[in-house]
Design an enzyme around this catalytic site. Structure first.
Site, PDB file in Angstrom:
ATOM      1  N   TYR A 156      -5.579   0.074   6.956  1.00  0.00           N
ATOM      2  CA  TYR A 156      -6.107  -0.755   5.764  1.00  0.00           C
ATOM      3  C   TYR A 156      -5.283   0.233   4.415  1.00  0.00           C
ATOM      4  O   TYR A 156      -5.363  -1.213   3.464  1.00  0.00           O
ATOM      5  CB  TYR A 156      -7.703   0.300   5.292  1.00  0.00           C
ATOM      6  CG  TYR A 156      -8.488  -1.277   4.530  1.00  0.00           C
ATOM      7  CD1 TYR A 156      -8.973  -2.384   5.017  1.00  0.00           C
ATOM      8  CD2 TYR A 156      -9.049  -0.479   3.105  1.00  0.00           C
ATOM      9  CE1 TYR A 156      -9.343  -3.445   3.992  1.00  0.00           C
ATOM     10  CE2 TYR A 156      -9.507  -2.207   3.091  1.00  0.00           C
ATOM     11  CZ  TYR A 156      -9.689  -3.295   3.212  1.00  0.00           C
ATOM     12  OH  TYR A 156     -10.189  -3.754   2.544  1.00  0.00           O
ATOM     13  N   LYS A 163      -9.169  -1.679  -3.151  1.00  0.00           N
ATOM     14  CA  LYS A 163     -10.899  -1.623  -3.361  1.00  0.00           C
ATOM     15  C   LYS A 163     -11.287  -0.392  -4.441  1.00  0.00           C
ATOM     16  O   LYS A 163     -12.687  -0.545  -4.350  1.00  0.00           O
ATOM     17  CB  LYS A 163     -11.360  -1.538  -1.752  1.00  0.00           C
ATOM     18  CG  LYS A 163     -11.015  -3.106  -1.019  1.00  0.00           C
ATOM     19  CD  LYS A 163     -11.718  -4.182  -1.336  1.00  0.00           C
ATOM     20  CE  LYS A 163     -11.463  -5.531  -0.457  1.00  0.00           C
ATOM     21  NZ  LYS A 163     -11.631  -6.681  -1.262  1.00  0.00           N
TER      22      LYS A 163
HETATM   23  P1  NAP Z   1     -10.835 -15.246   3.231  1.00  0.00           P
HETATM   24  O1  NAP Z   1     -11.654 -16.293   3.955  1.00  0.00           O
HETATM   25  O2  NAP Z   1      -9.395 -14.895   4.256  1.00  0.00           O
HETATM   26  O3  NAP Z   1     -10.846 -15.087   2.303  1.00  0.00           O
HETATM   27  C1  NAP Z   1      -9.821 -13.880   1.469  1.00  0.00           C
HETATM   28  C2  NAP Z   1      -9.538 -14.676   0.069  1.00  0.00           C
HETATM   29  O4  NAP Z   1      -9.251 -14.606  -0.592  1.00  0.00           O
HETATM   30  C3  NAP Z   1      -9.276 -16.402   0.790  1.00  0.00           C
HETATM   31  O5  NAP Z   1      -9.313 -17.676  -0.007  1.00  0.00           O
HETATM   32  C4  NAP Z   1      -8.150 -16.334  -0.540  1.00  0.00           C
HETATM   33  O6  NAP Z   1      -7.201 -18.260   0.104  1.00  0.00           O
HETATM   34  C5  NAP Z   1      -8.142 -15.872  -1.681  1.00  0.00           C
HETATM   35  N1  NAP Z   1      -6.891 -15.101  -2.152  1.00  0.00           N
HETATM   36  C6  NAP Z   1      -5.953 -14.358  -2.409  1.00  0.00           C
HETATM   37  N2  NAP Z   1      -5.005 -14.348  -3.033  1.00  0.00           N
HETATM   38  C7  NAP Z   1      -5.547 -15.393  -4.215  1.00  0.00           C
HETATM   39  C8  NAP Z   1      -5.182 -15.283  -4.986  1.00  0.00           C
HETATM   40  N3  NAP Z   1      -4.270 -15.221  -5.688  1.00  0.00           N
HETATM   41  N4  NAP Z   1      -6.327 -16.412  -5.976  1.00  0.00           N
HETATM   42  C9  NAP Z   1      -6.891 -16.984  -5.577  1.00  0.00           C
HETATM   43  N5  NAP Z   1      -7.400 -16.492  -4.517  1.00  0.00           N
HETATM   44  C10 NAP Z   1      -6.809 -15.786  -3.625  1.00  0.00           C
HETATM   45  O7  NAP Z   1     -10.890 -13.854   4.227  1.00  0.00           O
HETATM   46  P2  NAP Z   1     -13.072 -12.918   4.108  1.00  0.00           P
HETATM   47  O8  NAP Z   1     -12.507 -11.300   4.692  1.00  0.00           O
HETATM   48  O9  NAP Z   1     -13.925 -13.777   3.512  1.00  0.00           O
HETATM   49  O10 NAP Z   1     -12.583 -11.970   2.179  1.00  0.00           O
HETATM   50  C11 NAP Z   1     -13.606 -12.388   1.273  1.00  0.00           C
HETATM   51  C12 NAP Z   1     -13.749 -10.471   0.671  1.00  0.00           C
HETATM   52  O11 NAP Z   1     -14.177  -9.951   1.625  1.00  0.00           O
HETATM   53  C13 NAP Z   1     -12.085 -10.399   0.320  1.00  0.00           C
HETATM   54  O12 NAP Z   1     -12.855  -9.688  -0.947  1.00  0.00           O
HETATM   55  C14 NAP Z   1     -12.571  -9.478   1.387  1.00  0.00           C
HETATM   56  O13 NAP Z   1     -11.275  -7.779   0.829  1.00  0.00           O
HETATM   57  C15 NAP Z   1     -13.853  -8.756   1.336  1.00  0.00           C
HETATM   58  N6  NAP Z   1     -14.406  -8.324   2.852  1.00  0.00           N
HETATM   59  C16 NAP Z   1     -13.873  -8.357   3.611  1.00  0.00           C
HETATM   60  C17 NAP Z   1     -14.212  -7.771   4.966  1.00  0.00           C
HETATM   61  C18 NAP Z   1     -13.935  -8.693   6.712  1.00  0.00           C
HETATM   62  O14 NAP Z   1     -13.970  -7.614   7.937  1.00  0.00           O
HETATM   63  N7  NAP Z   1     -13.451  -9.771   6.950  1.00  0.00           N
HETATM   64  C19 NAP Z   1     -15.233  -6.375   5.349  1.00  0.00           C
HETATM   65  C20 NAP Z   1     -15.408  -5.955   3.771  1.00  0.00           C
HETATM   66  C21 NAP Z   1     -14.539  -6.931   2.706  1.00  0.00           C
HETATM   67  P3  NAP Z   1      -5.679 -17.241   0.883  1.00  0.00           P
HETATM   68  O15 NAP Z   1      -6.410 -18.039   1.576  1.00  0.00           O
HETATM   69  O16 NAP Z   1      -5.280 -18.582  -0.296  1.00  0.00           O
HETATM   70  O17 NAP Z   1      -5.189 -16.393  -0.421  1.00  0.00           O
END
Ligand code: NAP
Length: 256
Positions: A156, A163
């Site tokens: 990570y 984070k």
């Molecule tokens: P996701 O569907 O890939 O969402 C991540 C989003 O961030 C995408 O829409 C991505 O767009 C966007 N992003 C990245 N760079 C950006 C920028 N410069 N400007 C605007 N948007 C941007 O994945 P997710 O897992 O749902 O992630 C959402 C949040 O949850 C994140 O903060 C992640 O760290 C957190 N989280 C995830 C998990 C997990 O296991 N999935 C666990 C805990 C926390 P692009 O695709 O265009 O880059």
């Protein structure tokens, strides 16, 4: 009356139907909130348009790369014109260069460190600053985080450090915005199979590890993140701010 009737919200971070942002947006909308969505770049525009259209063809959808101040300003200008005010903001955005999520943290480049913090942590500060003037009736700002902020989760890496910055930023923002009745909280989700998650080396093993070791012996479901998102956005959480709420099948309590 539903829990979020009359609330106006904006959602950052829907990439596709697996996105955590989409789970929370659906839950917010089901409880009566009217939502605007943003997308980063043309690549995602169609996806987001298709998903957002399920809430009606007049749903506000705007481009926003959160590293660009002018795009953030344009988004909140339009939201101000169309909504007049705002109650809810979801920050569900994170990015680090792929090579920084493999191998050893010690090899993180200056550039990867900067990019990860800019996209994944500073953006919360920038979005909160732009949203606050519209939150004239108070508001709830939510950011997605992960346990790698406080404990070492192999691979990570720099995202864990970003984070930690995100969570600390939420606390400082909660202090600044508290007098305006704007609350700022983080949901710390257990692993969910999304586009961003698949960029982390060994992600499938993480899912298996949680299933084997979390007190509830299973992984968290997107709907459960949605339900917590509704709670934190609702008046039921009116006295909760600056917190990190773990929605991770209890994994965070484990020492071994
Ligand atoms: P996701 O569907 O890939 O969402 C991540 C989003 O961030 C995408 O829409 C991505 O767009 C966007 N992003 C990245 N760079 C950006 C920028 N410069 N400007 C605007 N948007 C941007 O994945 P997710 O897992 O749902 O992630 C959402 C949040 O949850 C994140 O903060 C992640 O760290 C957190 N989280 C995830 C998990 C997990 O296991 N999935 C666990 C805990 C926390 P692009 O695709 O265009 O880059």
């Amino acid at each position: 009356m539903s829990l979020l009737t009359g609330k106006l919200g904006i959602v950052f971070g829907v990439a596709n139907k697996r996105s955590i942002a989409w789970a929370i947006a659906q839950a917010w909308a089901k409880e009566g909130a009217r939502l605007a969505f943003t997308y980063q770049g043309e690549r995602l525009k169609e996806n987001v348009e298709e998903l957002a259209a399920t809430f009606g063809s007049d749903t506000l959808i705007l481009p926003c790369d959160v590293t660009r101040d002018e795009e953030i300003a344009a988004v909140f200008k339009t939201v101000g014109e169309k909504f007049g005010k705002l109650h809810l903001l979801l920050h569900s955005v994170a990015f680090a260069p792929r090579e920084a999520l493999e191998g050893e943290f010690i090899n993180t480049s200056r550039d990867a460190f900067r990019i990860a913090h800019d996209v994944s942590a500073y953006s919360l500060v920038a979005l909160a600053r732009a949203a606050a003037p519209l939150m004239t009736e108070g508001g709830s700002i939510l950011a997605m985080t992960y346990y790698g902020s406080e404990k070492v989760v192999p691979h990570y890496n720099v995202m864990g450090v970003a984070k930690a910055a995100l969570e600390a930023s939420a606390r400082y923002l909660a202090y600044d915005l508290g007098p305006k009745k704007i609350r700022v909280n983080c949901i710390s989700a257990g692993p969910v199979n999304t586009l961003a998650a698949r960029g982390i080396a060994g992600f499938t093993d993480m899912l298996k590890h949680y299933e084997a070791h979390a007190p509830l012996r299973r992984n968290v479901l997107p709907d459960e993140l949605g339900a917590t998102g509704v709670f934190l956005a609702s008046d039921g959480a009116a006295a909760i701010t600056g917190q990190v709420i773990y929605v991770d099948s209890g994994y965070q309590i484990m020492g071994m």
